[in-house]
Design an enzyme around this catalytic site. Structure first.
Site, PDB file in Angstrom:
ATOM      1  N   TYR A  88       0.847  -1.191   0.000  1.00  0.00           N
ATOM      2  CA  TYR A  88       0.000   0.000   0.000  1.00  0.00           C
ATOM      3  C   TYR A  88       0.883   1.241   0.000  1.00  0.00           C
ATOM      4  CZ  TYR A  88      -3.734  -3.193   1.553  1.00  0.00           C
ATOM      5  OH  TYR A  88      -4.651  -4.218   1.656  1.00  0.00           O
ATOM      6  N   PHE A 138      -1.554  -7.454   1.530  1.00  0.00           N
ATOM      7  CA  PHE A 138      -2.943  -7.153   1.866  1.00  0.00           C
ATOM      8  C   PHE A 138      -3.143  -6.672   3.300  1.00  0.00           C
ATOM      9  CE2 PHE A 138      -3.437 -10.156  -1.718  1.00  0.00           C
ATOM     10  CZ  PHE A 138      -4.189  -9.368  -2.567  1.00  0.00           C
ATOM     11  N   HIS A 147      -8.925 -10.570  -8.629  1.00  0.00           N
ATOM     12  CA  HIS A 147      -8.398  -9.802  -7.499  1.00  0.00           C
ATOM     13  C   HIS A 147      -9.562  -9.357  -6.607  1.00  0.00           C
ATOM     14  CE1 HIS A 147      -6.314  -6.556  -5.348  1.00  0.00           C
ATOM     15  NE2 HIS A 147      -5.201  -7.164  -5.690  1.00  0.00           N
TER      16      HIS A 147
END
Length: 237
Positions: free
Chosen positions: A74, A85, A198
C-alpha cells in the site's frame, strides 16, 4: 512508519530464509536494487513499508503452508506493514482487504473483524504459516507500482520457487492476473493453486472467476485435511 535504510543487514528474516536473501543481495540485481533504494532515500523519497522483508521474518521457510501473493505494498502513509494485503493496526480496512474478510465470513462463517480491534493486521496469519508475499516489496508514497521492475521480483520469484520445491502440499492463493502470472513457478503436481479475480471492488464480483464466492478458504482447509496436516493454517480471523 517508512524505510530508513538501504542496508539489508537491518532487515531481519527467519534464519532459514537468510542464505536465499543474502545470495540475492550479493548478486548484480540485488546490488542494483540497493543502489536504487539508497538514491531514492538520499533524494528524500518516502518509501514504504519500514520492514519490507517482514513476511520472511514472521513466516519461516519450513513453516509455510499457504502462500497469498500480492503485487506491491500500500502506498498510503501508515498503511503498509510488510505483509501482502495487511495493514497496520488502527488503519481503516482498504477495500480489497474488506472483500477478503467478506469472503472469509461467507465461506467459513468467520465473524467480520471489528474496527479497530483486531482490525486489518494479518500478523496472526503470518505466524500460523501463511506467507503474505508481495511480488514487489517497496513503494513510494502516493505512487503505486513505483518500484516495480527494479529487482524485487527476482527475489520474490526465487522465494516462490523455493516454497514450491521444499514445502509439502502448500496452497497458493493467486488472486488477479498479476499473481496468476506466477503459476509457472509452482509445481501443480505437488501443491494446490487457487485462482480468482483480485479482491479489489473493481473485479471481485466480475466474471470469469469472481473473488466473492470463490470458496478458496474452505478449499484450502479441505486440502490440508486431505494431506493430514496436524495444524490448521487456513487463514481465519
Amino acid at each position: 512508519m517508512q524505510l530508513q535504510s538501504a542496508d539489508p543487514k537491518e532487515w531481519p528474516v527467519s534464519p532459514d530464509w537468510q542464505a536465499l536473501v543474502d545470495g540475492f543481495f550479493q548478486s548484480d540485481t540485488g546490488q542494483g536494487l540497493l543502489a536504487f533504494l539508497q538514491t531514492r532515500l538520499d533524494s528524500g523519497a518516502v518509501i514504504f513499508p519500514p520492514q519490507q522483508l517482514r513476511a520472511l521474518q514472521l513466516t519461516p521457510a519450513h513453516a509455510v503452508r499457504v502462500v497469498i501473493l500480492g503485487q506491491d505494498p500500500y502506498h498510503g502513509r501508515g498503511q503498509a506493514e510488510g505483509l501482502a494485503f495487511s495493514v497496520a493496526p488502527g488503519v481503516v480496512l482498504p477495500p480489497s482487504l474488506r472483500n477478503i474478510f467478506k469472503e472469509l465470513q461467507r465461506d467459513l462463517g468467520t465473524p467480520f473483524p471489528s474496527y479497530p480491534h483486531p482490525g486489518g493486521s494479518l500478523v496472526r496469519w503470518a505466524r500460523k504459516g501463511v506467507l503474505l508475499l508481495n511480488t514487489c516489496l517497496t513503494v513510494e508514497e502516493g505512487q503505486a507500482a513505483s518500484h516495480s521492475g527494479r529487482g524485487w521480483e527476482v527475489l520474490t520469484d526465487t522465494i516462490i520457487r523455493h516454497v514450491s520445491t521444499h514445502a509439502k502440499a502448500a496452497v497458493f492463493m493467486l488472486w488477479g492476473s498479476h499473481a496468476q502470472g506466477k503459476r509457472g513457478l509452482i509445481d501443480a503436481r505437488q501443491h494446490l493453486m487457487l485462482c480468482a479475480n483480485h479482491p479489489s471492488p473493481l473485479s471481485a464480483l466480475r466474471p470469469p472467476l469472481p473473488f466473492i464466492g470463490c470458496g478458496h478458504f474452505s478449499q484450502a482447509r479441505a486440502w490440508k485435511l486431505r494431506h493430514q496436516d496436524d495444524t490448521d493454517n487456513t487463514p481465519q480471523n
